[in-house]
Structures are given as C-alpha cells and as structure tokens.
Design a protein around this motif. Structure first.
Motif, short mmCIF file in Angstrom:
data_model
loop_
_atom_site.label_atom_id
_atom_site.label_comp_id
_atom_site.label_asym_id
_atom_site.label_seq_id
_atom_site.Cartn_x
_atom_site.Cartn_y
_atom_site.Cartn_z
N THR A 194 -35.63 27.40 48.86
CA THR A 194 -35.86 26.67 47.62
C THR A 194 -36.62 27.55 46.65
OG1 THR A 194 -35.92 24.58 48.82
CG2 THR A 194 -36.92 24.60 46.64
N SER A 253 -36.70 23.76 36.32
CA SER A 253 -35.46 23.60 37.07
C SER A 253 -35.69 24.10 38.49
CB SER A 253 -34.33 24.39 36.42
OG SER A 253 -33.14 24.23 37.16
N PHE A 258 -21.72 30.14 41.40
CA PHE A 258 -21.98 29.20 40.32
C PHE A 258 -20.97 29.34 39.19
CE2 PHE A 258 -24.05 28.08 36.32
CZ PHE A 258 -24.60 26.84 36.61
N SER A 318 -33.95 24.97 42.15
CA SER A 318 -32.68 25.34 42.75
C SER A 318 -32.76 25.13 44.25
CB SER A 318 -32.37 26.81 42.43
OG SER A 318 -31.14 27.19 42.99
N THR A 319 -31.78 24.43 44.78
CA THR A 319 -31.71 24.28 46.22
C THR A 319 -31.34 25.63 46.83
OG1 THR A 319 -29.41 23.60 46.05
CG2 THR A 319 -31.05 21.85 46.15
N ALA A 357 -29.15 21.97 38.14
CA ALA A 357 -29.59 21.85 39.53
C ALA A 357 -28.50 21.21 40.40
CB ALA A 357 -30.87 21.03 39.60
N THR A 369 -23.35 25.64 46.13
CA THR A 369 -23.88 26.04 47.44
C THR A 369 -23.16 25.30 48.57
OG1 THR A 369 -26.03 26.58 46.48
CG2 THR A 369 -25.96 26.17 48.85
N TRP A 427 -25.69 23.68 41.00
CA TRP A 427 -26.07 24.66 42.03
C TRP A 427 -25.88 24.06 43.42
CZ3 TRP A 427 -26.06 29.55 41.96
CH2 TRP A 427 -26.46 30.26 40.84
N LYS A 428 -26.25 22.78 43.60
CA LYS A 428 -26.06 22.13 44.90
C LYS A 428 -24.58 22.10 45.26
CE LYS A 428 -29.92 18.87 44.97
NZ LYS A 428 -30.26 17.42 44.99
N HIS A 436 -29.48 28.64 48.26
CA HIS A 436 -28.10 29.09 48.27
C HIS A 436 -27.72 29.39 49.72
CE1 HIS A 436 -28.61 29.23 44.00
NE2 HIS A 436 -29.44 30.25 44.05
#
Length: 178
Positions: free
Chosen positions: A155, A111, A62, A113-114, A49, A56, A52-53, A116
């Motif tokens: 999100t 999980s 990624f 994910s913020t 996670a 982004t 991914w932040k 993208h």
C-alpha cells in the motif's frame, strides 16, 4: 476519444477474455459488483484509486484502460474532475514492461493506491512542488528534483499538503508474468 467509453469497453473485454463473471471480477479487484457493472455500462467513471484496484486485480498496466495502442495525442484521465490527474507520457511498453505517467495533485489532494501485483517497482520523481509519499505506513516528503524508488506491491499513498499543485512522474515497472 471518449476515455470513459474506452475504459468501459476495455474493462468488459478484459473480463470476458478471462471468462470471468462480474462477481469474480469483484472478488479479484476488491471493487463492488455494482460499481463494476456501472463502469462497464458507461454509467460511472471510476476514481483513480478504483481504477488502480481494477488494473491490479486484472494484472494489467494502468494505462491499458486509458490509452488505445497507437493513439495520439496523449489522453488525460481526470475522473469527474478529481483532484488527481494522470497523463500517460509513455503508455505501457510490452517489451520493456513499464508505464510512465505524469501526475498532478491539487492542493489538499490525497490518493491511496492498493498494492500492485508482486514484483512491481515504482519510481516517483517530483517535478514541481512538494509531495508527501507514504510507503508501507511511513510518510516521507519528496521535493522537486528528487525521487523515490519502492516496491509497488505494498500500500502506498500520495498527498499534497501544500497550497500549490504538485507535479510528479511515476515510472512503473511491471514484473514478468509466467
């Protein structure tokens, strides 16, 4: 290949190429300055996670953090033996602008994910098991041999509510950048 070391050096290189301080990187990614410094110094490995932040916030795919160009065999990203394991099937393709990832979720794993960057489209296809997928606050169940396509700039979360490992593929199309 030491993926954690590669990730650390890639993060530092990308930050420096932009001329950003750790403070600016923290503002852009939503990850603390202290954590970013630990990652760059190879003192800590980010969770999926968190990575991914970072991706982004830097507006990069990624797989840039875990797959050097022309590297074989495929690396596996499993930070600190977490319940989510990511293996790039096709690392970022510059011409077609996509990542194709194979992801396993252990029983009970979750999980989030913020969002993208704007314009990202994600395709999730379950290979084995049953995946709970939340998009914009709405949970849905996706079983083997089924898929969902959604805007990745919101999100979203993945959850395995079963006692069996879930295997799914995520094909992520990145928008053209100006």
């Amino acid at each position: 290949m030491d993926i954690a070391y590669y990730l650390a050096t890639t993060l530092k290189r990308l930050r420096q190429q932009r001329g950003w301080s750790l403070s600016r990187l923290a503002n852009e990614t939503g990850v603390s300055k202290a954590m970013l410094g630990q990652i760059e110094r190879h003192e800590s490995s980010p969770t999926v996670a968190t990575l991914w932040k970072i991706a982004t916030g830097l507006n990069v795919p990624f797989s840039v953090f875990i797959v050097p160009e022309h590297h074989d065999p495929r690396p596996v990203y499993d930070p600190q033996q977490q319940a989510m394991v990511i293996t790039p099937l096709f690392p970022f393709d510059k011409a077609l602008r996509f990542d194709h990832l194979s992801i396993t979720l252990a029983p009970g794993a979750f999980s989030e994910s913020t969002p993208h960057e704007k314009g990202v489209i994600e395709h999730v296809v379950v290979i084995n098991g049953i995946l709970d997928l939340c998009i914009a606050g709405q949970w849905q169940t996706v079983s083997a041999n089924h898929g969902v396509r959604f805007a990745g700039d919101q999100t979203h979360a993945y959850r395995n509510s079963t006692a069996e490992t879930v295997l799914f593929h995520s094909l992520i199309h990145y928008a053209q950048t100006p």
